[in-house]
Scaffold this motif. Structure first.
Motif, mmCIF file in Angstrom:
data_model
loop_
_atom_site.group_PDB
_atom_site.id
_atom_site.type_symbol
_atom_site.label_atom_id
_atom_site.label_comp_id
_atom_site.label_asym_id
_atom_site.label_seq_id
_atom_site.Cartn_x
_atom_site.Cartn_y
_atom_site.Cartn_z
ATOM 1 N N LYS A 54 57.566 72.350 87.638
ATOM 2 C CA LYS A 54 57.633 72.348 89.100
ATOM 3 C C LYS A 54 57.056 71.064 89.682
ATOM 4 C CE LYS A 54 57.530 77.370 89.713
ATOM 5 N NZ LYS A 54 56.714 78.541 90.145
ATOM 6 N N ILE A 55 55.992 70.564 89.063
ATOM 7 C CA ILE A 55 55.401 69.313 89.543
ATOM 8 C C ILE A 55 56.275 68.131 89.146
ATOM 9 C CG2 ILE A 55 53.403 67.781 89.310
ATOM 10 C CD1 ILE A 55 51.693 70.306 89.052
ATOM 11 N N ARG A 56 56.905 68.220 87.975
ATOM 12 C CA ARG A 56 57.792 67.144 87.532
ATOM 13 C C ARG A 56 59.003 67.015 88.457
ATOM 14 N NH1 ARG A 56 58.152 68.199 82.416
ATOM 15 N NH2 ARG A 56 57.106 66.373 81.534
ATOM 16 N N ASP A 57 59.593 68.155 88.834
ATOM 17 C CA ASP A 57 60.773 68.068 89.708
ATOM 18 C C ASP A 57 60.419 68.207 91.187
ATOM 19 O OD1 ASP A 57 60.383 70.801 90.198
ATOM 20 O OD2 ASP A 57 61.885 71.428 88.744
ATOM 21 N N ARG A 58 59.094 68.179 91.479
ATOM 22 C CA ARG A 58 58.582 68.186 92.849
ATOM 23 C C ARG A 58 58.987 69.440 93.639
ATOM 24 N NH1 ARG A 58 56.217 63.594 93.832
ATOM 25 N NH2 ARG A 58 56.120 63.965 96.077
ATOM 26 N N SER A 59 59.069 70.567 92.945
ATOM 27 C CA SER A 59 59.388 71.818 93.626
ATOM 28 C C SER A 59 58.150 72.703 93.797
ATOM 29 C CB SER A 59 60.457 72.590 92.843
ATOM 30 O OG SER A 59 59.978 72.962 91.548
ATOM 31 N N HIS A 60 56.985 72.187 93.416
ATOM 32 C CA HIS A 60 55.741 72.955 93.558
ATOM 33 C C HIS A 60 55.481 73.232 95.041
ATOM 34 C CE1 HIS A 60 51.384 73.812 93.447
ATOM 35 N NE2 HIS A 60 51.572 74.121 92.181
ATOM 36 N N PHE A 61 54.998 74.434 95.355
ATOM 37 C CA PHE A 61 54.843 74.841 96.748
ATOM 38 C C PHE A 61 53.867 73.950 97.528
ATOM 39 C CE2 PHE A 61 51.184 76.795 94.817
ATOM 40 C CZ PHE A 61 50.212 76.818 95.807
ATOM 41 N N ASP A 62 52.912 73.327 96.826
ATOM 42 C CA ASP A 62 51.904 72.506 97.503
ATOM 43 C C ASP A 62 52.078 71.024 97.195
ATOM 44 O OD1 ASP A 62 49.667 72.345 99.216
ATOM 45 O OD2 ASP A 62 48.295 72.209 97.508
ATOM 46 N N MET A 63 53.318 70.621 96.857
ATOM 47 C CA MET A 63 53.573 69.266 96.393
ATOM 48 C C MET A 63 53.080 68.200 97.367
ATOM 49 S SD MET A 63 54.821 68.198 93.545
ATOM 50 C CE MET A 63 54.399 66.524 93.051
ATOM 51 N N ALA A 64 53.215 68.449 98.668
ATOM 52 C CA ALA A 64 52.847 67.445 99.672
ATOM 53 C C ALA A 64 51.348 67.141 99.663
ATOM 54 C CB ALA A 64 53.268 67.922 101.058
ATOM 55 N N ASN A 65 50.554 68.071 99.155
ATOM 56 C CA ASN A 65 49.101 67.889 99.176
ATOM 57 C C ASN A 65 48.516 67.516 97.819
ATOM 58 O OD1 ASN A 65 48.843 68.643 101.956
ATOM 59 N ND2 ASN A 65 49.143 70.774 101.333
ATOM 60 N N ILE A 66 49.371 67.372 96.812
ATOM 61 C CA ILE A 66 48.882 67.054 95.473
ATOM 62 C C ILE A 66 48.656 65.550 95.350
ATOM 63 C CG2 ILE A 66 49.450 67.020 93.015
ATOM 64 C CD1 ILE A 66 50.986 69.609 93.420
ATOM 65 N N LYS A 67 47.425 65.161 95.032
ATOM 66 C CA LYS A 67 47.084 63.761 94.833
ATOM 67 C C LYS A 67 46.750 63.547 93.352
ATOM 68 C CE LYS A 67 45.250 63.111 99.491
ATOM 69 N NZ LYS A 67 44.071 62.718 100.320
#
Length: 202
Positions: free
Chosen positions: A135-148
Motif C-alpha cells: 500500500k505504501i509502495r503504490d501510495r494507496s495507504h490511507f494516511d499516505m499524505a502524512n507519511i514522512k
C-alpha cells in the motif's frame, strides 16, 4: 565512549566527504581502521547511504577541520537528544504499540533509499506485513499524505546492525543474480556459436 547514532553510515559519509584519516574515523565511529579502509575501497558497507553528522548535529564543520589539520587529533561528538535504538531479545519481532504508528514512515524510507530490499526483509526489519508495504509502495495507504520517510534506526524500530545485515544480504543476492545472468548469457552465446559452427560444417 559515546558513538554517533548510525556509526557505519556516518563513517561512509566521513570517508566520502572529508580528509580525515582512517584511524580518526574508526575511533569516532567505534570501528576498526581496516573496516574504514574497506569502506574507502568499496568492499564494506555497500549500499549504505552516508549520514551527514553535521546535519544531524553530531559534529561541527570546525571540529572536522581541526581534526583534518592534525592527524593525531580525535573528533569530539556533540551531545544530541535523538532516541537510541533499543536492543531487542531474539525471537518473534514485536513492535510496541507506541512505535506502530512509526512503521509507515520507516517503510517509506526503506522503499526510497533501499529499493533492493524485498518485502520479506522490510517486514522483518520493522515488524510489518506485505499488504502494508504494498500500500505504501503504490501510495494507496490511507494516511499516505502524512507519511514522512524516516530511517527506522532513528525511530528505534531496528538496530543499525540489523539494517546493515539486511542491506548486505540484498547486495549479495543481487550480485549472485547478476553473475548468473552473465553466465546464462555466455552459455547462450556459446550455444549459438556452436550451432553456427555445426551448421557451417554440415
Amino acid at each position: 565512549m559515546s558513538l554517533p547514532l548510525m556509526p557505519k553510515a556516518t563513517a561512509v559519509w566521513l570517508v566520502e566527504n572529508t580528509a580525515l584519516s582512517f584511524e580518526q574515523i574508526a575511533e569516532f565511529c567505534g570501528m576498526h581502521s581496516l573496516e574504514v579502509q574497506g569502506i574507502a575501497d568499496g568492499e564494506v558497507a555497500m549500499g549504505i547511504n552516508g549520514l551527514d553528522p553535521i546535519a544531524n548535529n553530531q559534529l561541527t564543520r570546525e571540529e572536522i577541520t581541526r581534526a583534518e589539520a592534525d592527524p593525531a587529533a580525535r573528533l569530539n561528538l556533540l551531545k544530541v537528544d535523538l532516541p537510541m535504538p533499543v536492543q531487542r531479545p531474539k525471537g518473534a519481532k514485536y513492535t510496541p504499540v507506541s512505535k506502530r504508528q512509526d512503521r509507515p514512515a520507516a517503510i517509506a524510507w526503506l522503499l526510497r533509499h533501499h529499493a533492493e530490499l524485498g518485502d520479506a526483509a522490510i517486514g522483518k526489519l520493522v515488524g510489518t506485513t506485505k499488504p502494508t508495504i504494498q500500500k505504501i509502495r503504490d501510495r494507496s495507504h490511507f494516511d499516505m499524505a502524512n507519511i514522512k520517510p524516516t530511517n527506522p534506526v532513528v525511530l528505534g524500530l531496528c538496530s543499525q546492525d540489523a539494517l546493515d545485515e539486511a542491506i548486505g544480504r540484498a547486495a549479495r543476492s543481487a550480485e549472485r543474480a547478476r553473475k548468473e545472468q552473465e553466465r546464462a548469457a555466455k552459455r547462450a552465446a556459446k550455444a549459438a556459436t556452436d550451432a553456427a559452427a555445426a551448421k557451417a560444417e554440415a
